[in-house]
Enzyme design. Structure first.
Site, PDB file in Angstrom:
ATOM      1  NE  ARG A 199      -4.251  -1.274   1.338  1.00  0.00           N
ATOM      2  CZ  ARG A 199      -5.308  -1.889   2.334  1.00  0.00           C
ATOM      3  NH1 ARG A 199      -5.532  -1.545   3.749  1.00  0.00           N
ATOM      4  NH2 ARG A 199      -6.458  -2.391   2.393  1.00  0.00           N
TER       5      ARG A 199
ATOM      6  CE  LYS B  66     -21.647 -18.001   7.012  1.00  0.00           C
ATOM      7  NZ  LYS B  66     -21.670 -18.436   8.587  1.00  0.00           N
TER       8      LYS B  66
ATOM      9  N   GLY C 129     -10.418  -9.335  -1.081  1.00  0.00           N
ATOM     10  CA  GLY C 129      -8.891  -9.540   0.098  1.00  0.00           C
ATOM     11  C   GLY C 129      -8.748 -11.521  -0.026  1.00  0.00           C
TER      12      GLY C 129
ATOM     13  N   GLY D 109     -13.579  -3.545   1.422  1.00  0.00           N
ATOM     14  CA  GLY D 109     -15.429  -2.901   1.432  1.00  0.00           C
ATOM     15  C   GLY D 109     -15.677  -1.524   0.281  1.00  0.00           C
TER      16      GLY D 109
END
Length: 391
Positions: free
Chosen positions: A36, A193, A348, A371
Site C-alpha cells: 500500500r 456465504k 482480500g 469493502g
C-alpha cells in the site's frame, strides 16, 4: 466520470492535502508488507515534481476515536521514507503554521486521523480544520472511499479537489468493467456465504451477461435446485432467496453458471482423500469445482470481452482444493495477455487466490480495496468518489 486528475491541477507553490491508505500490516514493530505504501508513491512524486508540498492524511488500525500509541502512524515513517527515498516529516498535532515553516518540497505525514471521533462522524469542524492545512485536496485512497469520513468526504467539498494516480487508475478500471464495459460481461463471485453477498448478486444479475457462482455460495444454489450437498457448508435457510436470484437473472437475460461436477472430501483439511463426482454423497462435503466446470468456465471466458472477479471457486487455502480457482484464473490471465479480455479483480481473498495461482500480474487490474470494491460491485454510491465529482 466527472472528476479531475493531478494533471488538471497547478501544484507549484501550493500545499496538497493527500488522503492515502497506508494501513499496512506490522510485525515486531516493522512494516511486513509495503504494497500500500508503494501504491501511493506515484502521486507523492508527481505532486513534488510539480512544485507542491505534500501533506499525507491516513488512518491506521481501528483506534475508535481514541489515541492508541501502537496505532500511531509514527511506526510507518521508516518504511515510507525507505520507499520514497527521502525524508518524511511526522507531525502529531498539525497546524498550517508548522506546515508552512517546512521546505517547499517537504513531504509530511500527519498522525492517524481516526484518533479523533470527529473523523468517522464526518464532523464539519474537523473537515474545516483539515481544509485549513492545505490548498488542494487529493484523494488517493479508493479503499477508504466507501467511508463518508472527514478526511475522505467532508474536506473534499472545501478545497479544489482531484483524484490521485491510484484513485485514477482504480476508477478508470472500474468504469471499464461495469460503468461502460465491452460486452459480453462475465462476473465470477465466490466465497463462503450467500448472505454476505446478497446485494452484490442482486445488482450483478442486472448488469452482466454471465454470472459464475462458486465456493460455498454455490452449495446454497445447488441445494435450492434440489441437489444433494451432503455435509457441505450451505445456507439452507436461504434456498428461497437463491431461487429468487435465479428467477431475476432469467428475467434480466443473465445466464447463471453453477458447478457441473464437484470435488468432495470427508474432511476439511489439506490433501484430504477426495474424489470428483456429479452428485455429492450424503457423508461428504463439496470443497471445489471439478475439471468439467473449469472447462465450461474457460469457454464462457472465451466468449466474453470483460471479466469481473470477486471470490474463489473453492476452498483455495487448502491444497488441492485450490485447483479450480487456479485453473480458471490462469485461463482468464491467458486471455487477458492475448488482448481478448479486460479482467478486473478485487477483494482480500480474491487477491490472495490470484496471487497463489500466479495469475494476478496478468489481469488488467487488481484492486486492493476490499469493502470499497465490494460496495462498488453492489452498485452503491461511494461518498469519497461522489465528493470528487461534486466540485
Amino acid at each position: 466520470m466527472n472528476w479531475k486528475t493531478l494533471d488538471d491541477m497547478a501544484f507549484a507553490g501550493k500545499t496538497a492535502l493527500v488522503r492515502v491508505d497506508i494501513n499496512v500490516p506490522m510485525e515486531a514493530g516493522e512494516v511486513s508488507d509495503a504494497t500500500r505504501i508503494n501504491a501511493v508513491l506515484p502521486t507523492i512524486r508527481d505532486i513534488s515534481a510539480a512544485g507542491g508540498k505534500v501533506v499525507l492524511l491516513a488512518h491506521f488500525g481501528r483506534p475508535k476515536g481514541k489515541v492508541v500509541p501502537e496505532m500511531s502512524l509514527r511506526h510507518v515513517v521508516p518504511a515510507l521514507q525507505e520507499a520514497l527515498g527521502r525524508d518524511v516529516t511526522f507531525i502529531e498535532r498539525p497546524s498550517r503554521e508548522a506546515i508552512d515553516a517546512l521546505p517547499a518540497d517537504a513531504v509530511v505525514l500527519v498522525e492517524n486521523t481516526r484518533f479523533s471521533p470527529m473523523e468517522p462522524a464526518n464532523d464539519p469542524q474537523m473537515a474545516q480544520f483539515l481544509a485549513s492545512l492545505g490548498d488542494i485536496y487529493v484523494n488517493d485512497a479508493f479503499s477508504a472511499a466507501h467511508r463518508a469520513h472527514a478526511s475522505t468526504e467532508g474536506v473534499a467539498h472545501l478545497l479544489p479537489n482531484c483524484a490521485g494516480r491510484l484513485m485514477e487508475a482504480e476508477l478508470t478500471a472500474l468504469e471499464a468493467a461495469l460503468g461502460n464495459p465491452k460486452r459480453p460481461v462475465v462476473a465470477v463471485v465466490g466465497g463462503a456465504k450467500v448472505s454476505s453477498k446478497l446485494e452484490l448478486l442482486g445488482n450483478l444479475v442486472r448488469q452482466v451477461d454471465h454470472l459464475v457462482i462458486g465456493g460455498g455460495m454455490a452449495n446454497t444454489f445447488l441445494a435450492a435446485q434440489g441437489k444433494q450437498v451432503g455435509t457441505s457448508l450451505c445456507e439452507h435457510d436461504l434456498a428461497e432467496t437463491a431461487r429468487e436470484i435465479l428467477a431475476k437473472a432469467e428475467t434480466a437475460g443473465c445466464k447463471i453458471h453453477l458447478p457441473v461436477d464437484l470435488v468432495v472430501a470427508r474432511d476439511f483439511k489439506a490433501n484430504a482423500p477426495h474424489e470428483v463426482v456429479n452428485t455429492c454423497p450424503e457423508d461428504a462435503m463439496i470443497l471445489d469445482a471439478g475439471p468439467k466446470t473449469v472447462a465450461a468456465l474457460t469457454e464462457v471466458f472465451k466468449s466474453c470481452k470483460t471479466l469481473i472477479w470477486n471470490g474463489p471457486l473453492g476452498a483455495f487455502e487448502l491444497e488441492p482444493f485450490d485447483a479450480a480457482t487456479n485453473a480458471a484464473a490462469s485461463a482468464a490471465a491467458d486471455l487477458t495477455k492475448a488482448g481478448a479480455l479486460v479482467s478486473v479483480a478485487g477483494g482480500g481473498d480474491t487477491v490472495a487466490a490470484l496471487n497463489r495461482a500466479g495469475a494476478a500480474q496478468d489481469f488488467s487490474y487488481i484492486s486492493t480495496a476490499g469493502g470499497a470494491f465490494l460496495e462498488w460491485m453492489e452498485g452503491k454510491p461511494l461518498p469519497g468518489v461522489q465528493a470528487l465529482e461534486a466540485k
